[in-house]
Design a protein around this motif. Structure first.
Motif: not given
Length: 475
Positions: A299-303, A305-310, A362-363, A439-444
């Motif tokens: 979850l932290p990695l997703f938030l 790397n995908i959401r761009g959160l600090s 989610f993206d 971005t596509a690789m991260l989503h996959t």
């Protein structure tokens, strides 16, 4: 839950109720639990400051986990040899020393020594809190007791990243370890003033099982080192992966043979697994690594790397997850005490799998409110898994085997968490590739990660059918 401590179980006239005693013990558990999540947040900063590599800096976490896992079997023996209160206080002091050393570290070697000391102390503290709580409660109201003992599991993933991120931003990474000092000192004072002695149960003192300990050490070390090496470059067939894994599996087989031949000496007696609900609980605690450790890894990695959160914003998002856990924490304990663990866990596992799947889709454009709602719903299910499973692992267990049962369940939980984290890290790495990920690789990568978590959660339904049910007992 039992309102007052039993004098025969604790060794002296109690000063506090079971709930108050559990809260005091849990305060001592907060420092080790927070330390893990805060340190993970600071690894990248520590890497740069100490001029380390990715492969070497991972041992800041791995060394801690290994030391913790190796100390767990020792804790099961020590609690039957000396005062539980004294053992708690000594462990907290050792953890304090390790924290100070880690905070003062100016080299990776010095930091690793501090982390090993911290991990060894945490390996005593973590199972000790559960063992002493179960003894004090006399085996009654275990669901509600586990809801109290499980508080650090709720708060550590929420507070750790947020506090750790703030300490790094406004101070430096050394304060990730200095922050433990006031927590440990307060816990020590409360232990000395309020806790009963928790003298060993009569007839439980026995010689230390060196052979069993060495085999358990080999089992835990082999599997953790193997999966850690696997997560580094996602290649299972390497010698550095296969050798420790095979050593770990050999030690497991060796321990089974040894424990069968020496049932009275073994640190973890095989007769514990004669009880179906204990075997099922142990299997579920291993699999819970995918739901608990795996989810908190992904979850932290997703938030970020995908959401761009600090880092700090990531911690704030995860408050929704913790809020969901808090809502169901007490009810999960009450329902377990009233109806048994079986259907509480099965329903929670199904709900957990369903609420995990949306994160695979989610993206960056997904509304914030939707992500927060799904995090909250995911949190609702987690208390319905960990609390009933932990309480059911002690249901029907002989009072004299509580310490040994704790060793088995904690080792299953620690190994499961390590395996889950390594596997998910490898899944993410395999889809991101070696170069800069698109971005596509991260989503996959995160699609497959959350689907793995969801499917692994569903697998847990199978052993859950062997958990206890009050309706079956009544029949």
């Amino acid at each position: 839950m039992t309102k007052q401590l039993n004098m025969n179980q604790t060794g002296q006239q109690p000063k506090v109720s079971v709930t108050q005693m559990a809260l005091i013990l849990v305060l001592g558990l907060m420092a080790p639990m927070l330390d893990t999540t805060m340190t993970n947040i600071g690894l990248n900063t520590i890497l740069k400051d100490l001029d380390a590599t990715v492969n070497t800096i991972q041992w800041v976490t791995t060394a801690y986990v290994l030391a913790l896992g190796l100390a767990v079997p020792l804790a099961g023996w020590l609690v039957n040899q000396m005062s539980g209160r004294l053992l708690t206080e000594l462990s907290l002091i050792i953890f304090l020393i390790g924290s100070v050393m880690s905070g003062l570290a100016d080299s990776l070697t010095f930091l690793l020594i501090g982390r090993i000391i911290q991990g060894a102390a945490a390996g005593i503290i973590v199972p000790l809190v559960t063992t002493l709580g179960i003894r004090a409660a006399g085996g009654q109201g275990l669901g509600q007791l586990m809801s109290v003992v499980g508080l650090p599991i709720v708060f550590a993933p929420i507070l750790g990243p947020t506090i750790g991120g703030a300490l790094i931003k406004f101070l430096n990474w050394h304060w990730l370890f200095y922050i433990n000092i006031p927590l440990v000192l307060v816990a020590l004072i409360l232990d000395v003033v309020f806790l009963p002695a928790f003298e060993p149960t009569a007839g439980q003192r026995k010689p230390f099982d060196f052979m069993g300990f060495l085999l358990l050490v080999g089992l835990f070390s082999g599997l953790v080192i193997g999966v850690t090496n696997f997560s580094t470059d996602d290649v299972f067939g390497k010698f550095s992966v296969l050798l420790p894994v095979f050593i770990g599996l050999d030690c497991l087989l060796g321990y089974v043979v040894y424990a069968f031949e020496q049932p009275t000496r073994a640190l973890v007696p095989l007769k514990l697994f004669h009880t179906p609900n204990f075997s099922a609980s142990t299997a579920l605690l291993f699999l819970s690594g995918l739901l608990v450790n795996g989810a908190m890894f992904a979850l932290p990695l997703f938030l970020q790397n995908i959401r761009g959160l600090s880092v700090i914003d990531t911690g704030l998002y995860l408050i929704a997850l913790g809020a969901g856990m808090l809502v169901t924490r007490t009810q999960a304990g009450k329902l377990t005490d009233q109806y048994g663990a079986k259907w509480v866990v099965i329903i929670s596992l199904l709900f957990a799998a369903i609420t995990t799947v949306p994160f695979a889709y989610f993206d960056k454009g997904t509304p914030t409110w939707l992500i927060l709602i799904m995090l909250f719903l995911m949190g609702l299910s987690r208390s319905g898994i960990t609390i009933p499973v932990m309480s059911d692992s002690y249901s029907g267990i002989d009072h004299g085997l509580i310490a040994e049962a704790t060793v088995a369940t904690r080792m299953a939980q620690n190994i499961g968490g390590s395996v889950a984290t390594a596997v998910l890290a490898a899944v993410i790495a395999s889809y991101e590739g070696n170069n800069l990920a698109t971005t596509a690789m991260l989503h996959t990568a995160y699609f497959h990660t959350f689907m793995w978590i969801s499917i692994g959660t569903l697998v847990g339904v199978l052993p859950a059918f062997f958990l206890s049910s009050k309706s079956q007992e009544a029949a």
